[in-house]
Scaffold this motif. Structure first.
Motif, PDB file in Angstrom:
ATOM      1  N   SER A   1       3.079 -39.409  -0.480  1.00 56.78           N
ATOM      2  CA  SER A   1       2.993 -40.113   0.794  1.00 56.78           C
ATOM      3  C   SER A   1       4.217 -40.994   1.029  1.00 56.78           C
ATOM      4  O   SER A   1       4.755 -41.049   2.146  1.00 56.78           O
ATOM      5  CB  SER A   1       1.719 -40.953   0.848  1.00 56.78           C
ATOM      6  OG  SER A   1       0.570 -40.120   0.826  1.00 56.78           O
TER       7      SER A   1
ATOM      8  N   ASP B   1       7.043 -40.551   3.989  1.00 56.29           N
ATOM      9  CA  ASP B   1       7.403 -41.653   4.878  1.00 56.29           C
ATOM     10  C   ASP B   1       8.922 -41.849   4.929  1.00 56.29           C
ATOM     11  O   ASP B   1       9.506 -42.053   6.007  1.00 56.29           O
ATOM     12  CB  ASP B   1       6.749 -42.958   4.411  1.00 56.29           C
ATOM     13  CG  ASP B   1       5.251 -43.007   4.689  1.00 56.29           C
ATOM     14  OD1 ASP B   1       4.761 -42.174   5.483  1.00 56.29           O
ATOM     15  OD2 ASP B   1       4.575 -43.864   4.085  1.00 56.29           O
TER      16      ASP B   1
ATOM     17  N   ARG C   1      10.644 -39.022   6.885  1.00 54.30           N
ATOM     18  CA  ARG C   1      10.432 -39.177   8.332  1.00 54.30           C
ATOM     19  C   ARG C   1      11.251 -40.333   8.889  1.00 54.30           C
ATOM     20  O   ARG C   1      11.828 -40.241   9.977  1.00 54.30           O
ATOM     21  CB  ARG C   1       8.950 -39.398   8.626  1.00 54.30           C
ATOM     22  CG  ARG C   1       8.073 -38.193   8.360  1.00 54.30           C
ATOM     23  CD  ARG C   1       6.706 -38.368   8.996  1.00 54.30           C
ATOM     24  NE  ARG C   1       6.808 -38.316  10.463  1.00 54.30           N
ATOM     25  CZ  ARG C   1       5.818 -38.671  11.290  1.00 54.30           C
ATOM     26  NH1 ARG C   1       4.679 -39.133  10.808  1.00 54.30           N
ATOM     27  NH2 ARG C   1       5.967 -38.583  12.588  1.00 54.30           N
TER      28      ARG C   1
ATOM     29  N   LEU D   1      -4.998 -35.559   3.492  1.00 55.36           N
ATOM     30  CA  LEU D   1      -4.359 -36.088   4.693  1.00 55.36           C
ATOM     31  C   LEU D   1      -5.094 -35.630   5.949  1.00 55.36           C
ATOM     32  O   LEU D   1      -5.282 -36.404   6.891  1.00 55.36           O
ATOM     33  CB  LEU D   1      -2.905 -35.609   4.780  1.00 55.36           C
ATOM     34  CG  LEU D   1      -1.822 -36.351   4.012  1.00 55.36           C
ATOM     35  CD1 LEU D   1      -0.464 -35.733   4.321  1.00 55.36           C
ATOM     36  CD2 LEU D   1      -1.810 -37.830   4.349  1.00 55.36           C
TER      37      LEU D   1
ATOM     38  N   SER E   1      -2.597 -33.730   9.119  1.00 52.96           N
ATOM     39  CA  SER E   1      -1.268 -33.435   8.595  1.00 52.96           C
ATOM     40  C   SER E   1      -0.210 -33.523   9.683  1.00 52.96           C
ATOM     41  O   SER E   1       0.894 -34.018   9.460  1.00 52.96           O
ATOM     42  CB  SER E   1      -1.266 -32.037   7.964  1.00 52.96           C
ATOM     43  OG  SER E   1      -2.229 -31.941   6.934  1.00 52.96           O
TER      44      SER E   1
ATOM     45  N   ALA F   1       0.788 -36.915  10.368  1.00 49.97           N
ATOM     46  CA  ALA F   1       1.636 -37.442   9.298  1.00 49.97           C
ATOM     47  C   ALA F   1       3.049 -36.886   9.368  1.00 49.97           C
ATOM     48  O   ALA F   1       3.909 -37.266   8.572  1.00 49.97           O
ATOM     49  CB  ALA F   1       1.018 -37.122   7.939  1.00 49.97           C
TER      50      ALA F   1
END
Length: 352
Positions: A109, A113, A116, A142, A148, A151
């Motif tokens: 995760s 992050d 992104r 997720l 997803s 995310a």
């Protein structure tokens, strides 16, 4: 604040340490390591997408040619060395040991992050072998906690994912029950009978192969398999077999045949010497979304470490799927998914 440092792969790569705090399995502080390609960051145009790659057991990211292929297509490329693996392994730790595959959610995760934040692009996940089990399980969680797509994940590419325990049926029934008990009682005891160097000898330039990598991070005979780790894997298999919902389309590349051997023979250069490819085909539908499965003639367990011809075929299959995937995202294609570019057929699987 993120501080990138030079990476062992040379000037075109950088690494970032992701601190994860105390190890729930009692082996001190743990960390993960995110690697990125600097080539993709030199492009004046925004990336069309980003890739986050996750390795398998007794493995770490070293496949520069795979990164370069994605960068040449306009993707920003990142790879994650999970806790206690490769770049993330510290003294006194059991290589690759976790008591629960869900523990990896923390670094996955966080890495997602970061990718992104840096790229602002949709992220294509790619994973090999045990990573090909870990990542779908994480995506399923997720999907049940927000989705997803929300995310930022756009798709999934799996390279010989470990979907079931190889070997005789007894190992998957009575054997799994025994592993569950022993893995709980003595989680860090070694599983007897492991340690063949067949596959390692096939790929390593220091043996019979062509690929150069750090044998301290990826030894020829593999790291010891701990009972608690294999227990965690079997629990992951059981969850997969009940059916997942990963929320995104996927491509599964695998060898066409399996060839198990207790020592290196030339036959293993053109087959999966680690997993039973029939099990990959059997459980592919459990991902719970549009899935394309492509057997690659002559491929090794890591299809992207195959000899020249199957390696080229694997890249052609990847590109065909990416072409379709990108066109679908842009809304400019009909139902073309699953069209193979070579002589072998692509199998379609939807749902569990």
């Amino acid at each position: 604040m993120t501080t990138w440092a030079p990476d062992v792969l040379g000037d075109d790569y950088e690494q970032l340490t992701i601190p994860l705090g105390p190890d729930p399995d009692g082996e001190g502080q743990v960390r993960a390591t995110l690697v990125r390609s600097r080539r993709s960051r030199r492009s004046p145009s925004a990336p069309r997408g980003a890739v986050l790659y996750v390795h398998g057991f007794t493995d770490y990211f070293f496949q520069r040619h795979l990164a370069e292929h994605f960068v040449d297509r306009g993707y920003a490329f990142y790879a994650l060395d999970l806790r206690k693996c490769g770049r993330s392994l510290d003294d006194g730790q059991s290589p690759h040991f976790v008591s629960d595959l869900e523990l990896y959610d923390a670094e996955l995760s966080r890495a997602l992050d970061i990718v992104r934040e840096e790229t602002g692009a949709p992220v294509l996940l790619a994973a090999h072998s045990t990573g090909g089990l870990i990542v779908p399980l994480w995506l399923d969680r997720l999907e049940h906690t927000g989705g997803s797509a929300a995310a930022g994940v756009s798709g999934l590419v799996l390279n010989s994912p470990w979907f079931d325990l190889q070997g005789p049926p007894l190992a998957r029934s009575v054997g799994t029950v025994a592993l569950g008990v022993l893995g709980k009682l003595a989680p860090k005891r070694d599983l007897p009978g492991a340690g063949l160097d067949t596959y390692g000898s096939s790929i390593s330039a220091q043996a019979q192969g062509d690929w150069s990598y750090d044998l301290s991070w990826k030894p020829l005979a593999g790291f010891p398999i701990k009972l608690g780790w294999i227990r965690a894997v079997r629990r992951g298999h059981a969850r997969l077999h009940r059916g997942l919902d990963i929320g995104v389309p996927s491509l599964i590349l695998r060898s066409k045949v399996t060839r198990f051997s207790k020592k290196y023979i030339p036959d293993v250069d053109a087959a999966d010497a680690v997993l039973d490819v029939r099990q990959i085909a059997r459980w592919a539908g459990c991902l719970g979304n549009r899935t394309t499965v492509v057997p690659v003639e002559g491929a090794r367990h890591d299809v992207f470490l195959s000899t020249d011809e199957p390696l080229a075929q694997a890249f052609r299959e990847l590109d065909a799927w990416l072409d379709d995937h990108e066109a679908r995202a842009a809304g400019t294609t009909g139902d073309r998914a699953g069209a193979a570019t070579g002589g072998d057929h692509a199998e379609m699987a939807t749902g569990a």
